[in-house]
Design a protein around this motif. Structure first.
Motif, PDB file in Angstrom:
ATOM      1  N   ASP A 195      -1.714 -76.013  63.858  1.00  0.00           N
ATOM      2  CA  ASP A 195      -1.041 -77.199  64.404  1.00  0.00           C
ATOM      3  C   ASP A 195       0.184 -77.535  63.571  1.00  0.00           C
ATOM      4  OD1 ASP A 195      -0.244 -79.539  65.570  1.00  0.00           O
ATOM      5  OD2 ASP A 195      -1.973 -80.717  64.930  1.00  0.00           O
ATOM      6  N   THR A 196       1.347 -77.103  64.028  1.00  0.00           N
ATOM      7  CA  THR A 196       2.586 -77.355  63.278  1.00  0.00           C
ATOM      8  C   THR A 196       3.035 -78.807  63.394  1.00  0.00           C
ATOM      9  OG1 THR A 196       3.896 -76.644  65.202  1.00  0.00           O
ATOM     10  CG2 THR A 196       3.367 -74.973  63.535  1.00  0.00           C
ATOM     11  N   GLY A 197       2.441 -79.547  64.307  1.00  0.00           N
ATOM     12  CA  GLY A 197       2.766 -80.967  64.405  1.00  0.00           C
ATOM     13  C   GLY A 197       2.053 -81.789  63.354  1.00  0.00           C
ATOM     14  N   SER A 198       1.079 -81.175  62.665  1.00  0.00           N
ATOM     15  CA  SER A 198       0.374 -81.812  61.558  1.00  0.00           C
ATOM     16  C   SER A 198       0.656 -81.038  60.282  1.00  0.00           C
ATOM     17  CB  SER A 198      -1.124 -81.868  61.851  1.00  0.00           C
ATOM     18  OG  SER A 198      -1.399 -82.738  62.942  1.00  0.00           O
ATOM     19  N   SER A 199       0.020 -81.449  59.194  1.00  0.00           N
ATOM     20  CA  SER A 199       0.296 -80.825  57.898  1.00  0.00           C
ATOM     21  C   SER A 199      -0.947 -80.198  57.289  1.00  0.00           C
ATOM     22  CB  SER A 199       0.882 -81.870  56.940  1.00  0.00           C
ATOM     23  OG  SER A 199       2.064 -82.429  57.469  1.00  0.00           O
ATOM     24  N   GLY A 200      -1.863 -79.709  58.137  1.00  0.00           N
ATOM     25  CA  GLY A 200      -3.055 -79.045  57.635  1.00  0.00           C
ATOM     26  C   GLY A 200      -3.871 -79.944  56.746  1.00  0.00           C
ATOM     27  N   CYS A 201      -4.142 -79.466  55.516  1.00  0.00           N
ATOM     28  CA  CYS A 201      -4.908 -80.261  54.558  1.00  0.00           C
ATOM     29  C   CYS A 201      -4.065 -81.377  53.943  1.00  0.00           C
ATOM     30  CB  CYS A 201      -5.469 -79.356  53.461  1.00  0.00           C
ATOM     31  SG  CYS A 201      -6.887 -78.374  54.014  1.00  0.00           S
ATOM     32  N   GLY A 202      -2.830 -81.493  54.385  1.00  0.00           N
ATOM     33  CA  GLY A 202      -1.994 -82.609  53.950  1.00  0.00           C
ATOM     34  C   GLY A 202      -2.058 -83.785  54.897  1.00  0.00           C
ATOM     35  N   GLY A 203      -2.873 -83.671  55.950  1.00  0.00           N
ATOM     36  CA  GLY A 203      -3.015 -84.764  56.909  1.00  0.00           C
ATOM     37  C   GLY A 203      -2.467 -84.387  58.269  1.00  0.00           C
ATOM     38  N   GLY A 204      -2.885 -85.121  59.289  1.00  0.00           N
ATOM     39  CA  GLY A 204      -2.421 -84.808  60.635  1.00  0.00           C
ATOM     40  C   GLY A 204      -2.809 -85.867  61.631  1.00  0.00           C
ATOM     41  N   ARG A 205      -2.688 -85.505  62.933  1.00  0.00           N
ATOM     42  CA  ARG A 205      -2.927 -86.467  64.000  1.00  0.00           C
ATOM     43  C   ARG A 205      -3.742 -85.816  65.110  1.00  0.00           C
ATOM     44  NH1 ARG A 205       2.743 -86.882  64.363  1.00  0.00           N
ATOM     45  NH2 ARG A 205       2.554 -86.743  66.625  1.00  0.00           N
ATOM     46  N   VAL A 206      -4.605 -86.596  65.707  1.00  0.00           N
ATOM     47  CA  VAL A 206      -5.442 -86.108  66.796  1.00  0.00           C
ATOM     48  C   VAL A 206      -4.609 -85.734  68.007  1.00  0.00           C
ATOM     49  CG1 VAL A 206      -7.216 -86.783  68.459  1.00  0.00           C
ATOM     50  CG2 VAL A 206      -7.499 -87.352  66.044  1.00  0.00           C
ATOM     51  N   ASP A 207      -3.591 -86.531  68.330  1.00  0.00           N
ATOM     52  CA  ASP A 207      -2.822 -86.267  69.546  1.00  0.00           C
ATOM     53  C   ASP A 207      -2.102 -84.925  69.479  1.00  0.00           C
ATOM     54  OD1 ASP A 207      -1.155 -87.484  67.567  1.00  0.00           O
ATOM     55  OD2 ASP A 207       0.363 -87.850  69.083  1.00  0.00           O
TER      56      ASP A 207
END
Length: 361
Positions: free
Chosen positions: A198-210
């Motif tokens: 998921d390139t829209g999130s940051s992996g183990c750096g945090g992210g978003r469900v959407d």
């Protein structure tokens, strides 16, 4: 006799003054606090706790520092538990008994709340844009109680570890539930695929469900946990599995209208739904049972964690949401938490109504 009375009064006054001075010089010991353990007992419990969770430290200095945090948490748990466990209130139909939240030692014993939030949550609001909400008819079928676990639509509680991947676990739990309800098959799916791809999130750096749901919908589905197991670290995306290995089909996702617990209940009556919450409080860290009412922020700007609502019901006249967490079954009620439902403020307990999502197929 009358003449001696003034002298008697003077003697009594002098005795009182002497007693007061002696008390000031030697104050009575503080009241006993049975929940505050002796140092030796605290160290013994710390040793057992380290063994249970296979804890090791870089050096004695770090170990001693962590013991201090553990001891403080242990004493605070004792103080919290010493409070009255039930509260009698007057409701519309007379007195009711409400069970308060209970806390207990768990794997986070050597951490402070800010450290837990920094290591074991993971909502990242960068670039966040909520999808257009989908309203459900208020006259839709909505049972008084829902628990998707009883329908076999929820996999076992997982553990995200020290990776800020709660968003991936929440999204996967919602997809797993949707798939079971739709096909009758419960498949444990891959959080690691979302962490890696998921390139829209940051992996183990945090992210978003959407963004996670958007990625899965864009690729038509997601692979199983067996084929793409969780490592808890950022890895290279397995593009072949992302593009071609789909164990569960996903076509899209929808957003529940924000700040509307009635709409959230209608959605949860159909399938599990992801929500963002504020998980910063000490008693959330050590939650073990009961209906959690806070303290936590109802401000959507302060949410930091994602969980999946898998049901709702009522206990002792108090309504609650049933949320699946990703902190292992050692935390909470075997990995779940009951969050107060239909509260007076629109965003819900810990802001859970601020941005819910669910996948579609």
């Amino acid at each position: 006799m009358a003449a001696s009375t003034p002298y008697l009064i003077i003697l009594l006054c002098a005795a009182s003054l002497l007693q007061a001075s002696l008390t000031a010089a030697n104050p009575p010991p503080p009241p006993q606090q049975p929940w505050r353990l002796p140092e030796s007992e605290s160290r013994a419990r710390f040793s057992r706790w380290m063994t249970k969770y296979s804890k090791t430290y870089a050096n004695e200095e770090d170990k001693e520092k962590r013991f201090g945090v553990f001891r403080d948490n242990l004493n605070q748990i004792g103080a919290f538990s010493a409070q009255t466990s039930t509260t009698v209130v007057v409701g519309g139909f007379g007195p009711q008994t409400i069970t308060t939240v209970r806390v207990g030692m768990n794997r986070f014993g050597d951490l402070e709340p800010a450290e837990v939030a920094a290591q074991f949550t993971g909502f990242n609001s960068t670039g966040f844009q909520s999808a257009r909400p989908t309203f459900l008819p208020y006259d839709s079928a909505k049972p008084c109680c829902v628990d998707w676990r009883s329908s076999g639509a929820v996999t076992g509680v997982k553990f995200q570890g020290p990776c800020l991947s709660c968003w991936a676990f929440a999204a996967v739990a919602a997809i797993e539930g949707m798939n079971k309800i739709r096909t009758g098959e419960l498949v444990s799916l891959s959080e690691q695929e979302l962490v890696d791809c998921d390139t829209g999130s940051s992996g183990c750096g945090g992210g978003r469900v959407d963004t996670a749901l958007d990625l899965v919908a864009g690729r038509g589905g997601i692979t199983s946990e067996t084929k793409y197991p969780y490592s808890g670290f950022n890895g290279r995306c397995d593009v072949d599995k992302l593009l071609f290995d789909r164990d569960v089909a996903v076509k899209g996702f929808k957003a529940v209208p924000i700040n509307d617990e009635r709409q959230l209940a209608l959605a949860v009556a159909r399938q599990p739904v992801t929500v963002y919450i504020d998980a910063s409080a000490w008693d959330f860290q050590f939650y073990s049972s009961g209906i959690y009412r806070g303290p936590c922020s109802g401000d959507p700007a302060k949410v930091n964690h994602a969980v999946t609502i898998v049901g709702y019901c009522e206990e002792f006249g108090e309504k609650f949401w049933l949320a699946k967490n990703s902190w292992s079954n050692d935390w909470g009620e075997q990995g779940y938490i009951k969050l107060a439902k239909d509260v007076p403020w629109s965003t819900g307990t810990c802001a859970l109504a601020s941005s819910p999502f669910y996948p579609t197929a």
